[in-house]
Design a protein around this motif. Structure first.
Motif, PDB file in Angstrom:
ATOM      1  N   GLY A 135       0.776  -1.235   0.000  1.00  0.00           N
ATOM      2  CA  GLY A 135       0.000   0.000   0.000  1.00  0.00           C
ATOM      3  C   GLY A 135       0.803   1.277   0.000  1.00  0.00           C
ATOM      4  N   VAL A 136       2.132   1.200  -0.097  1.00  0.00           N
ATOM      5  CA  VAL A 136       2.942   2.422  -0.061  1.00  0.00           C
ATOM      6  C   VAL A 136       3.327   2.901  -1.460  1.00  0.00           C
ATOM      7  CG1 VAL A 136       3.867   1.919   2.218  1.00  0.00           C
ATOM      8  CG2 VAL A 136       5.092   1.099   0.203  1.00  0.00           C
ATOM      9  N   LEU A 137       2.927   2.159  -2.488  1.00  0.00           N
ATOM     10  CA  LEU A 137       3.218   2.532  -3.868  1.00  0.00           C
ATOM     11  C   LEU A 137       1.973   2.296  -4.710  1.00  0.00           C
ATOM     12  CD1 LEU A 137       5.421   3.285  -6.039  1.00  0.00           C
ATOM     13  CD2 LEU A 137       5.772   0.828  -6.320  1.00  0.00           C
ATOM     14  N   THR A 138       1.658   3.243  -5.577  1.00  0.00           N
ATOM     15  CA  THR A 138       0.474   3.121  -6.421  1.00  0.00           C
ATOM     16  C   THR A 138       0.869   3.152  -7.893  1.00  0.00           C
ATOM     17  OG1 THR A 138       0.082   5.508  -6.598  1.00  0.00           O
ATOM     18  CG2 THR A 138      -0.857   4.369  -4.672  1.00  0.00           C
ATOM     19  N   THR A 139      -0.066   2.734  -8.728  1.00  0.00           N
ATOM     20  CA  THR A 139       0.158   2.819 -10.168  1.00  0.00           C
ATOM     21  C   THR A 139       0.365   4.270 -10.586  1.00  0.00           C
ATOM     22  OG1 THR A 139      -1.173   0.836 -10.554  1.00  0.00           O
ATOM     23  CG2 THR A 139      -0.838   2.301 -12.431  1.00  0.00           C
ATOM     24  N   GLY A 140      -0.334   5.185  -9.918  1.00  0.00           N
ATOM     25  CA  GLY A 140      -0.154   6.611 -10.199  1.00  0.00           C
ATOM     26  C   GLY A 140       1.265   7.075  -9.914  1.00  0.00           C
ATOM     27  N   ASP A 141       1.839   6.584  -8.808  1.00  0.00           N
ATOM     28  CA  ASP A 141       3.238   6.916  -8.494  1.00  0.00           C
ATOM     29  C   ASP A 141       4.159   6.459  -9.622  1.00  0.00           C
ATOM     30  OD1 ASP A 141       2.672   8.009  -5.962  1.00  0.00           O
ATOM     31  OD2 ASP A 141       2.736   6.018  -5.026  1.00  0.00           O
ATOM     32  N   LEU A 142       3.935   5.238 -10.104  1.00  0.00           N
ATOM     33  CA  LEU A 142       4.802   4.676 -11.141  1.00  0.00           C
ATOM     34  C   LEU A 142       4.671   5.440 -12.453  1.00  0.00           C
ATOM     35  CD1 LEU A 142       4.246   0.905 -10.338  1.00  0.00           C
ATOM     36  CD2 LEU A 142       6.309   2.235  -9.913  1.00  0.00           C
ATOM     37  N   LEU A 143       3.450   5.849 -12.785  1.00  0.00           N
ATOM     38  CA  LEU A 143       3.263   6.664 -13.990  1.00  0.00           C
ATOM     39  C   LEU A 143       4.013   7.987 -13.861  1.00  0.00           C
ATOM     40  CD1 LEU A 143      -0.530   6.009 -14.669  1.00  0.00           C
ATOM     41  CD2 LEU A 143       1.358   5.364 -16.176  1.00  0.00           C
ATOM     42  N   ALA A 144       3.992   8.556 -12.660  1.00  0.00           N
ATOM     43  CA  ALA A 144       4.706   9.818 -12.439  1.00  0.00           C
ATOM     44  C   ALA A 144       6.221   9.628 -12.517  1.00  0.00           C
ATOM     45  CB  ALA A 144       4.317  10.396 -11.076  1.00  0.00           C
ATOM     46  N   PHE A 145       6.698   8.431 -12.136  1.00  0.00           N
ATOM     47  CA  PHE A 145       8.137   8.154 -12.162  1.00  0.00           C
ATOM     48  C   PHE A 145       8.643   7.781 -13.560  1.00  0.00           C
ATOM     49  CE2 PHE A 145       7.820   6.641  -7.483  1.00  0.00           C
ATOM     50  CZ  PHE A 145       7.976   7.952  -7.044  1.00  0.00           C
ATOM     51  N   HIS A 146       7.729   7.500 -14.489  1.00  0.00           N
ATOM     52  CA  HIS A 146       8.139   7.007 -15.808  1.00  0.00           C
ATOM     53  C   HIS A 146       9.150   7.908 -16.520  1.00  0.00           C
ATOM     54  CE1 HIS A 146       8.144   5.409 -19.840  1.00  0.00           C
ATOM     55  NE2 HIS A 146       7.655   6.541 -20.304  1.00  0.00           N
ATOM     56  N   PRO A 147       8.954   9.240 -16.556  1.00  0.00           N
ATOM     57  CA  PRO A 147       9.949  10.074 -17.253  1.00  0.00           C
ATOM     58  C   PRO A 147      11.356   9.910 -16.682  1.00  0.00           C
ATOM     59  CG  PRO A 147       7.946  11.326 -16.836  1.00  0.00           C
ATOM     60  CD  PRO A 147       7.811  10.040 -16.071  1.00  0.00           C
ATOM     61  N   ARG A 148      11.463   9.723 -15.377  1.00  0.00           N
ATOM     62  CA  ARG A 148      12.780   9.549 -14.757  1.00  0.00           C
ATOM     63  C   ARG A 148      13.373   8.187 -15.131  1.00  0.00           C
ATOM     64  NH1 ARG A 148      11.680  11.389  -8.609  1.00  0.00           N
ATOM     65  NH2 ARG A 148      13.889  10.840  -8.406  1.00  0.00           N
ATOM     66  N   TYR A 149      12.507   7.173 -15.219  1.00  0.00           N
ATOM     67  CA  TYR A 149      12.972   5.850 -15.670  1.00  0.00           C
ATOM     68  C   TYR A 149      13.464   5.933 -17.114  1.00  0.00           C
ATOM     69  CZ  TYR A 149      12.804   0.931 -17.082  1.00  0.00           C
ATOM     70  OH  TYR A 149      13.115  -0.311 -17.581  1.00  0.00           O
ATOM     71  N   LYS A 150      12.690   6.608 -17.938  1.00  0.00           N
ATOM     72  CA  LYS A 150      13.019   6.724 -19.360  1.00  0.00           C
ATOM     73  C   LYS A 150      14.341   7.455 -19.561  1.00  0.00           C
ATOM     74  CE  LYS A 150      10.832   7.994 -23.755  1.00  0.00           C
ATOM     75  NZ  LYS A 150       9.626   8.630 -24.367  1.00  0.00           N
ATOM     76  N   ASN A 151      14.643   8.402 -18.683  1.00  0.00           N
ATOM     77  CA  ASN A 151      15.886   9.178 -18.777  1.00  0.00           C
ATOM     78  C   ASN A 151      17.028   8.544 -17.986  1.00  0.00           C
ATOM     79  OD1 ASN A 151      14.667  11.149 -20.383  1.00  0.00           O
ATOM     80  ND2 ASN A 151      13.963  12.314 -18.597  1.00  0.00           N
ATOM     81  N   ASN A 152      16.831   7.276 -17.564  1.00  0.00           N
ATOM     82  CA  ASN A 152      17.845   6.535 -16.799  1.00  0.00           C
ATOM     83  C   ASN A 152      18.190   7.191 -15.469  1.00  0.00           C
ATOM     84  OD1 ASN A 152      18.233   4.428 -18.700  1.00  0.00           O
ATOM     85  ND2 ASN A 152      19.521   5.775 -19.937  1.00  0.00           N
ATOM     86  N   GLU A 153      17.230   7.914 -14.904  1.00  0.00           N
ATOM     87  CA  GLU A 153      17.423   8.518 -13.588  1.00  0.00           C
ATOM     88  C   GLU A 153      16.847   7.637 -12.481  1.00  0.00           C
ATOM     89  OE1 GLU A 153      15.483  12.255 -13.878  1.00  0.00           O
ATOM     90  OE2 GLU A 153      16.825  13.038 -15.437  1.00  0.00           O
ATOM     91  N   LEU A 154      16.002   6.690 -12.867  1.00  0.00           N
ATOM     92  CA  LEU A 154      15.393   5.779 -11.905  1.00  0.00           C
ATOM     93  C   LEU A 154      15.358   4.398 -12.554  1.00  0.00           C
ATOM     94  CD1 LEU A 154      12.137   6.481  -9.849  1.00  0.00           C
ATOM     95  CD2 LEU A 154      12.772   4.216 -10.630  1.00  0.00           C
ATOM     96  N   THR A 155      16.399   3.607 -12.310  1.00  0.00           N
ATOM     97  CA  THR A 155      16.503   2.306 -12.983  1.00  0.00           C
ATOM     98  C   THR A 155      16.695   1.143 -12.023  1.00  0.00           C
ATOM     99  OG1 THR A 155      18.883   2.633 -13.272  1.00  0.00           O
ATOM    100  CG2 THR A 155      17.453   3.322 -15.086  1.00  0.00           C
ATOM    101  N   THR A 156      16.962   1.414 -10.752  1.00  0.00           N
ATOM    102  CA  THR A 156      17.191   0.337  -9.787  1.00  0.00           C
ATOM    103  C   THR A 156      16.176   0.421  -8.656  1.00  0.00           C
ATOM    104  OG1 THR A 156      18.682   1.583  -8.332  1.00  0.00           O
ATOM    105  CG2 THR A 156      19.660   0.534 -10.281  1.00  0.00           C
ATOM    106  N   HIS A 157      16.106  -0.658  -7.865  1.00  0.00           N
ATOM    107  CA  HIS A 157      15.182  -0.641  -6.735  1.00  0.00           C
ATOM    108  C   HIS A 157      15.589   0.411  -5.706  1.00  0.00           C
ATOM    109  CE1 HIS A 157      18.355  -3.441  -5.351  1.00  0.00           C
ATOM    110  NE2 HIS A 157      18.050  -3.016  -4.145  1.00  0.00           N
ATOM    111  N   ALA A 158      16.899   0.687  -5.606  1.00  0.00           N
ATOM    112  CA  ALA A 158      17.356   1.724  -4.676  1.00  0.00           C
ATOM    113  C   ALA A 158      16.877   3.103  -5.130  1.00  0.00           C
ATOM    114  CB  ALA A 158      18.878   1.697  -4.574  1.00  0.00           C
TER     115      ALA A 158
END
Length: 353
Positions: free
Chosen positions: A108-131
């Motif tokens: 319950g501490v992570l939502t699909t909305g959170d992940l959608l918001a994080f997508h641009p950072r993932y795409k730019n290789n700013e968020l690629t690991t669990h850390a």
């Protein structure tokens, strides 16, 4: 020639659509949807789960027709191909990320909305690991929420790491079984040659001559076997590993040292275990030094992670220094799959006697 296609079902309430798609591809489907995969490679077996296949390819979005290249894991369910997960980067990194995402969402501490918001950072290789995910999710959270996020993430990583190690041990066991079967096959071939010799001499000579030729064939076969074994022994003798000058040497095991077969009784304690290293094996994450018995009979192993290799030795081939040597290892005793082990991070934990 157009690429092969595979129709896959994306279930809107399962991991791929709730976790993987939002973070890695920036969308989430609102209902169970059939999608098309353009395949760029033949199916590979998923080493972590039976019954799953891994494809390199491109997913076509069913509504926008946009193309999303990546790696896709597919499982057959009721004669339908169901998309389990998908990623874009290094497989091990993404595997840990998937498990942490799933655990955090289920708690319950992570939502699909959170992940959608994080997508641009993932795409730019700013968020690629669990850390990276834990750090991003922890922003603007209370101390108790951050602690919960970290605990959930750590538990998911430990569980995933244990799963990977278990599968690598199973693969190691299978490789040994294959080697044993190969040796048995070679022995059968040798016996077949002897029988052919017997049959040939029986058809072309007298009974007495046939017996003589048969035993001659047996003698030749045995001689070949003896020479082969002798050659192996001689080779092993000539190539017997010699401890390097940097290896810690002991005249005898230290007082209070325990034996490999008793190590399991000392789990969660700091101890010195002494025995003979009879087998050294590689696996994806490092090396095992098995004491007294070969896997899977061994009751105690030393584990050296690849991430610790530079701390233990300049070159991982130096681990063979300990092959067929009497070795003492000192450290925290833990257990895995019913076997005791000590994780070595420092060369001073190992000594030859």
């Amino acid at each position: 020639m157009s690429p092969a296609q595979l129709s896959v079902l994306v279930k809107h309430q399962e991991h791929c659509n709730i976790d993987s798609f939002p973070l890695r591809f920036g969308f989430s489907l609102k209902e169970d949807t059939e999608c098309v995969l353009l395949l760029e490679s033949k199916a590979k077996t998923d080493s972590k789960y039976k019954g799953r296949k891994v494809y390199e390819g491109t997913l076509i979005h069913p509504e926008s027709d946009n193309y999303f290249p990546g790696t896709f894991v597919v499982a057959e369910n009721n004669h339908r191909n169901v998309l389990v997960t998908a990623w874009r980067n290094d497989i091990d990194t993404e595997y840990y990320l998937s498990k942490v995402m799933q655990s955090l969402r289920e708690s319950g501490v992570l939502t699909t909305g959170d992940l959608l918001a994080f997508h641009p950072r993932y795409k730019n290789n700013e968020l690629t690991t669990h850390a990276d995910l834990v750090l991003a999710l922890s922003q603007n959270k209370s101390a108790s929420q951050v602690r919960l996020i970290e605990q959930r993430a750590e538990a998911a990583v430990v569980e995933t790491k244990a799963r990977i190690e278990e599968l690598e041990q199973q693969n190691q066991h299978l490789e040994m079984q294959v080697s044993t079967l190969k040796q048995q096959s070679e022995l059968k071939d040798l016996l077949h040659e002897v029988r052919l010799t017997q049959a040939t001499t029986s058809n072309g000579a007298s009974s007495q001559d046939g017996k003589g030729s048969f035993w001659k064939g047996v003698s030749i076969a045995l001689a070949i076997g003896v020479v082969a074994v002798g050659g192996i022994v001689a080779y092993q003798f000539m190539n017997e590993p010699v401890p390097s000058s940097n290896t810690t040497m002991l005249s005898e095991p230290p007082a209070g040292a325990i034996t490999p077969d008793s190590a399991l009784r000392f789990v969660d304690t700091h101890a010195t275990v002494c025995g003979k290293v009879v087998q050294i094996t590689d696996f994806a994450k490092g090396n095992y030094l098995n004491f007294d018995r070969m896997f899977p009979q061994t009751e105690f192993s030393v584990v050296i992670w690849k991430s610790d290799a530079n701390h233990v030795a300049q070159d991982e081939s130096l681990y063979t220094t300990y092959s067929n040597q009497n070795v003492c290892v000192t450290g925290e005793v833990s257990s895995y799959n019913g076997r005791a082990q000590i994780i070595v991070k420092n060369p001073h934990q190992l000594a030859v006697y």
